[in-house]
Structure formats: structure tokens, C-alpha cells
Scaffold this motif. Structure first.
Motif, PDB file in Angstrom:
ATOM      1  N   LYS A 237       0.831  -1.208   0.000  1.00  0.00           N
ATOM      2  CA  LYS A 237       0.000   0.000   0.000  1.00  0.00           C
ATOM      3  C   LYS A 237       0.863   1.254   0.000  1.00  0.00           C
ATOM      4  CE  LYS A 237      -3.889  -2.163   2.431  1.00  0.00           C
ATOM      5  NZ  LYS A 237      -4.664  -2.223   3.705  1.00  0.00           N
ATOM      6  N   GLU A 238       1.883   1.272   0.875  1.00  0.00           N
ATOM      7  CA  GLU A 238       2.753   2.445   0.935  1.00  0.00           C
ATOM      8  C   GLU A 238       3.570   2.579  -0.339  1.00  0.00           C
ATOM      9  OE1 GLU A 238       4.660   5.871   1.937  1.00  0.00           O
ATOM     10  OE2 GLU A 238       2.804   4.984   2.750  1.00  0.00           O
ATOM     11  N   TYR A 239       4.014   1.466  -0.894  1.00  0.00           N
ATOM     12  CA  TYR A 239       4.764   1.478  -2.163  1.00  0.00           C
ATOM     13  C   TYR A 239       3.938   2.137  -3.262  1.00  0.00           C
ATOM     14  CZ  TYR A 239       7.142  -0.414  -6.306  1.00  0.00           C
ATOM     15  OH  TYR A 239       7.789  -0.549  -7.508  1.00  0.00           O
ATOM     16  N   TYR A 240       2.666   1.780  -3.349  1.00  0.00           N
ATOM     17  CA  TYR A 240       1.801   2.333  -4.380  1.00  0.00           C
ATOM     18  C   TYR A 240       1.453   3.794  -4.112  1.00  0.00           C
ATOM     19  CZ  TYR A 240       1.321  -2.468  -6.023  1.00  0.00           C
ATOM     20  OH  TYR A 240       1.583  -3.727  -6.508  1.00  0.00           O
ATOM     21  N   ARG A 241       1.314   4.151  -2.840  1.00  0.00           N
ATOM     22  CA  ARG A 241       1.055   5.560  -2.512  1.00  0.00           C
ATOM     23  C   ARG A 241       2.214   6.443  -2.965  1.00  0.00           C
ATOM     24  NH1 ARG A 241      -0.799   3.401   2.728  1.00  0.00           N
ATOM     25  NH2 ARG A 241      -3.099   3.380   2.710  1.00  0.00           N
ATOM     26  N   GLN A 242       3.441   5.920  -2.815  1.00  0.00           N
ATOM     27  CA  GLN A 242       4.607   6.709  -3.204  1.00  0.00           C
ATOM     28  C   GLN A 242       4.638   6.986  -4.705  1.00  0.00           C
ATOM     29  OE1 GLN A 242       8.245   5.005  -1.734  1.00  0.00           O
ATOM     30  NE2 GLN A 242       7.547   4.988   0.394  1.00  0.00           N
ATOM     31  N   ILE A 243       4.077   6.104  -5.491  1.00  0.00           N
ATOM     32  CA  ILE A 243       4.026   6.327  -6.941  1.00  0.00           C
ATOM     33  C   ILE A 243       3.213   7.568  -7.259  1.00  0.00           C
ATOM     34  CG2 ILE A 243       3.194   5.378  -9.132  1.00  0.00           C
ATOM     35  CD1 ILE A 243       3.771   2.588  -7.983  1.00  0.00           C
ATOM     36  N   PHE A 244       2.121   7.772  -6.543  1.00  0.00           N
ATOM     37  CA  PHE A 244       1.223   8.891  -6.817  1.00  0.00           C
ATOM     38  C   PHE A 244       1.579  10.156  -6.032  1.00  0.00           C
ATOM     39  CE2 PHE A 244      -1.207   5.527  -8.673  1.00  0.00           C
ATOM     40  CZ  PHE A 244      -1.974   6.141  -9.655  1.00  0.00           C
ATOM     41  N   ARG A 245       2.520  10.065  -5.100  1.00  0.00           N
ATOM     42  CA  ARG A 245       2.858  11.220  -4.272  1.00  0.00           C
ATOM     43  C   ARG A 245       3.315  12.429  -5.077  1.00  0.00           C
ATOM     44  NH1 ARG A 245       5.501   8.966   0.704  1.00  0.00           N
ATOM     45  NH2 ARG A 245       3.339   8.291   0.960  1.00  0.00           N
ATOM     46  N   PRO A 246       4.130  12.271  -6.135  1.00  0.00           N
ATOM     47  CA  PRO A 246       4.530  13.449  -6.922  1.00  0.00           C
ATOM     48  C   PRO A 246       3.335  14.217  -7.510  1.00  0.00           C
ATOM     49  CG  PRO A 246       5.931  11.587  -7.450  1.00  0.00           C
ATOM     50  CD  PRO A 246       4.817  11.047  -6.601  1.00  0.00           C
ATOM     51  N   LEU A 247       2.253  13.521  -7.847  1.00  0.00           N
ATOM     52  CA  LEU A 247       1.069  14.191  -8.381  1.00  0.00           C
ATOM     53  C   LEU A 247       0.374  15.029  -7.318  1.00  0.00           C
ATOM     54  CD1 LEU A 247       1.602  11.695 -10.317  1.00  0.00           C
ATOM     55  CD2 LEU A 247      -0.807  11.848 -10.912  1.00  0.00           C
ATOM     56  N   LEU A 248       0.473  14.590  -6.070  1.00  0.00           N
ATOM     57  CA  LEU A 248      -0.129  15.334  -4.962  1.00  0.00           C
ATOM     58  C   LEU A 248       0.747  16.522  -4.560  1.00  0.00           C
ATOM     59  CD1 LEU A 248      -1.242  12.274  -2.820  1.00  0.00           C
ATOM     60  CD2 LEU A 248      -2.772  13.862  -4.014  1.00  0.00           C
TER      61      LEU A 248
ATOM     62  N   MET B 191       2.018  16.518 -14.360  1.00  0.00           N
ATOM     63  CA  MET B 191       1.605  15.858 -15.601  1.00  0.00           C
ATOM     64  C   MET B 191       1.465  16.821 -16.767  1.00  0.00           C
ATOM     65  SD  MET B 191       1.456  12.666 -14.823  1.00  0.00           S
ATOM     66  CE  MET B 191       0.683  12.025 -16.302  1.00  0.00           C
ATOM     67  N   ASP B 192       1.970  18.044 -16.637  1.00  0.00           N
ATOM     68  CA  ASP B 192       1.891  18.996 -17.743  1.00  0.00           C
ATOM     69  C   ASP B 192       2.793  18.544 -18.891  1.00  0.00           C
ATOM     70  OD1 ASP B 192       0.231  20.446 -16.163  1.00  0.00           O
ATOM     71  OD2 ASP B 192       1.505  22.235 -16.034  1.00  0.00           O
ATOM     72  N   TYR B 193       2.299  18.628 -20.105  1.00  0.00           N
ATOM     73  CA  TYR B 193       3.092  18.283 -21.279  1.00  0.00           C
ATOM     74  C   TYR B 193       2.441  18.874 -22.519  1.00  0.00           C
ATOM     75  CZ  TYR B 193      -0.578  14.792 -22.080  1.00  0.00           C
ATOM     76  OH  TYR B 193      -1.789  14.169 -22.280  1.00  0.00           O
TER      77      TYR B 193
END
Length: 305
Positions: A168-179, A185-187
Motif C-alpha cells: 500500500k505504501e509502495y503504491y502511494r509513493q508512486i502517486f505522491r509526486p502528483l499530490l 503531468m503537464d506536457y
């Protein structure tokens, strides 16, 4: 010859009576949306598996016609037959498996890296203001930052019940930069392949060169980092770093590419959780994955050239 194969071969014979069919190969398992029939190792016929998937075949034909022939890697010719059916010319070779790639010598790996980098650079550089692509649709994988965060809420609800606390924490870290960064995600949208998996990269072992790129059904406007992320997910960061010598924009796409690579496994897990609920495992596949990806935010200090 099973019923489905017999039906397709009969259709091809009726539609193209001039074809002298001596060899037929079928693939009904690899594609999620279409069935493949290869005739005489010369023609590839793609049949939509479902009514709704006919649009993917139509999109593939349109994309191939749109990008033309001016690519460093060969792209097959495409011919619409009727709704949900198309004909392509066959490209000899095999998928560029990870093991195949890394069993090559260092110089050959460099050549393949250059080939893939130049293909993506050319694809991503097609002018979007040109009249011929003004009606181009978005890539099927395109999502905004807000949509990704909503997706993570769905993942927490569907996938986390099957995860331990570490996962759970591993997956949360993937999305942390978006938060943490509202512009993560600008491009600038470009034309992307959208599904550049190893089995869509055809490799010729006799020449140790890529002989073609296939399957543009999911192509459209999107994030160039998405194409890089798929390669990152399958071949690892060391190889993608090689590619950046020839397509320098990869460096600026890197963190988003890492995000796409990391999140791919979560999306697979979400689809499996949906299958568990519906008990429909018709499209269940177990992927083969290897990893050579640095954490999001890591910089390449020793890039040369």
C-alpha cells in the motif's frame, strides 16, 4: 482448422480469390481487441473481436496512412477491407524480447537504442498543425492529472484490500509526486504510439536490427513520456538512458515516464480485481515483467553526448 480459423480463411478466400493461400498462421490470444490471421507470411488480416473494437482497427489504418513512409524504422502499409477488418503487409522477425536485446553485444544494443530513439523522435515531431492531422483523436491512454488522482482513489478501493501494508505504501509513493506538484503531468501533446510493447517491435536476428513497428490501434495525441514509459517498463532505465543520447528530450520526460512505468502494474492489478468481482476472466493474462527503473526524481548526472 478450428471454427474461428476456418471462418476467417473462408472470408479471405471469398474477398481475395486471387490469393493462393498455402500457409496460414493465426493468433487469437495476444491482442485484446482483435484476431490476427497471417497468410503466406506476406499479408496480415486483422479482425475486430468485438463490435466496439472495430474503432481500434479503423484508427490504426488512419494513423498509418497519416504518418506516411518517412520513418527510419519501417511501418507496415495498411488497407481497410470493411468495418472491423483491415489488411497489412507482413514484417518478418520476432518481438524484441528483453532477453534478445540484452544478449546482444554492447555495440548492437547501442544501434537498437538509436533506432528506437530516432523512431520516437520522428513520431513525436510530426507537426500537429498540419491539415492532415487536425482531426486526430487523443491516445486511449491519455489522462489528466486530476483523472489520475481519481484513478488512484479507485485503485485504493479495488486493489488495496488485496495488499499488505508495505505494498500500500509502495503504491502511494508512486502517486505522491502528483499530490505534491500540481503541474507534474503537464506536457505538450504529440502523436504517440501508445502501445510500444516488445511484441510490437519486430526484430530481425539476422541483421540485429529492428525491421518494423506494428499495431497503431491505440495511437493518437498524448504525452510523449508515455511511449518512453512503456519502454522503461519493459527494457529498464539503463537502456532508455542509451536512447536519450539520440533523443535528448527523453531526459525531460523521465519522471513522467517512470510514473507510467510504475503505475502500469497497478492498472493491471485493478483489472484483475474487477475480474474477481465479475468472475469474468476471459481477458486475463499474466504479464512477464523485469525492472531496472530508478525512483522518480533521480537525476542522470553522467549523461554524455
Amino acid at each position: 482448422m478450428d471454427t474461428k480459423e476456418s471462418k476467417y480463411v473462408s472470408y479471405i478466400k471469398d474477398r481475395y480469390p486471387q490469393l493462393d493461400i498455402s500457409k496460414v498462421e493465426c493468433n487469437f490470444t495476444d491482442g485484446m481487441h482483435g484476431d490476427i490471421v497471417i497468410v503466406n507470411e506476406k499479408d496480415v488480416f486483422k479482425f475486430a473481436r468485438y463490435d466496439w473494437s472495430a474503432g481500434y482497427i479503423e484508427n490504426e489504418v488512419n494513423i498509418i496512412k497519416l504518418i506516411g513512409r518517412d520513418f527510419s524504422i519501417y511501418v507496415p502499409k495498411a488497407e481497410p477491407v470493411e468495418k472491423g477488418i483491415a489488411r497489412f503487409n507482413y514484417i518478418k522477425g520476432e518481438p524484441l524480447y528483453r532477453n534478445t536485446l540484452f544478449q546482444l553485444g554492447n555495440r548492437m544494443q547501442e544501434m537498437v537504442a538509436e533506432q528506437l530513439a530516432m523512431f520516437l523522435k520522428q513520431l513525436h515531431s510530426i507537426p500537429l498543425k498540419a491539415e492532415r492531422i487536425k482531426n486526430l483523436s487523443e491516445c486511449q491512454a491519455t489522462m489528466s492529472q486530476e483523472e489520475w488522482l481519481t484513478k488512484f482513489e479507485e485503485i485504493e478501493r479495488k486493489v488495496f484490500p488485496y495488499c499488505d501494508s508495505y505494498s500500500k505504501e509502495y503504491y502511494r509513493q508512486i502517486f505522491r509526486p502528483l499530490l505534491q506538484d500540481e503541474r507534474f503531468m503537464d506536457y505538450q501533446p504529440v502523436l504517440i504510439h501508445g502501445d510500444l510493447m516488445p511484441y510490437h517491435i519486430i526484430f530481425n536476428k539476422n541483421t540485429n536490427r529492428i525491421s518494423g513497428i506494428i499495431d497503431f490501434g491505440l495511437s493518437g495525441l498524448g504525452d510523449p513520456a508515455y511511449d518512453v514509459g512503456i519502454l522503461l517498463d519493459n527494457y529498464g532505465e539503463t537502456f532508455v538512458k542509451r536512447m536519450s543520447r539520440y533523443y535528448k528530450s527523453i531526459i525531460s520526460y523521465l519522471d513522467r515516464a517512470r510514473f507510467y512505468a510504475f503505475v502500469n502494474n497497478l492498472l493491471w492489478a485493478e483489472s484483475v480485481s474487477d475480474m474477481l468481482v465479475t468472475r469474468d476472466f476471459t481477458n486475463f493474462r499474466i504479464p512477464a515483467k523485469d525492472r531496472d527503473i530508478m525512483p522518480i526524481g533521480t537525476r542522470w548526472f553522467d549523461i554524455k553526448g
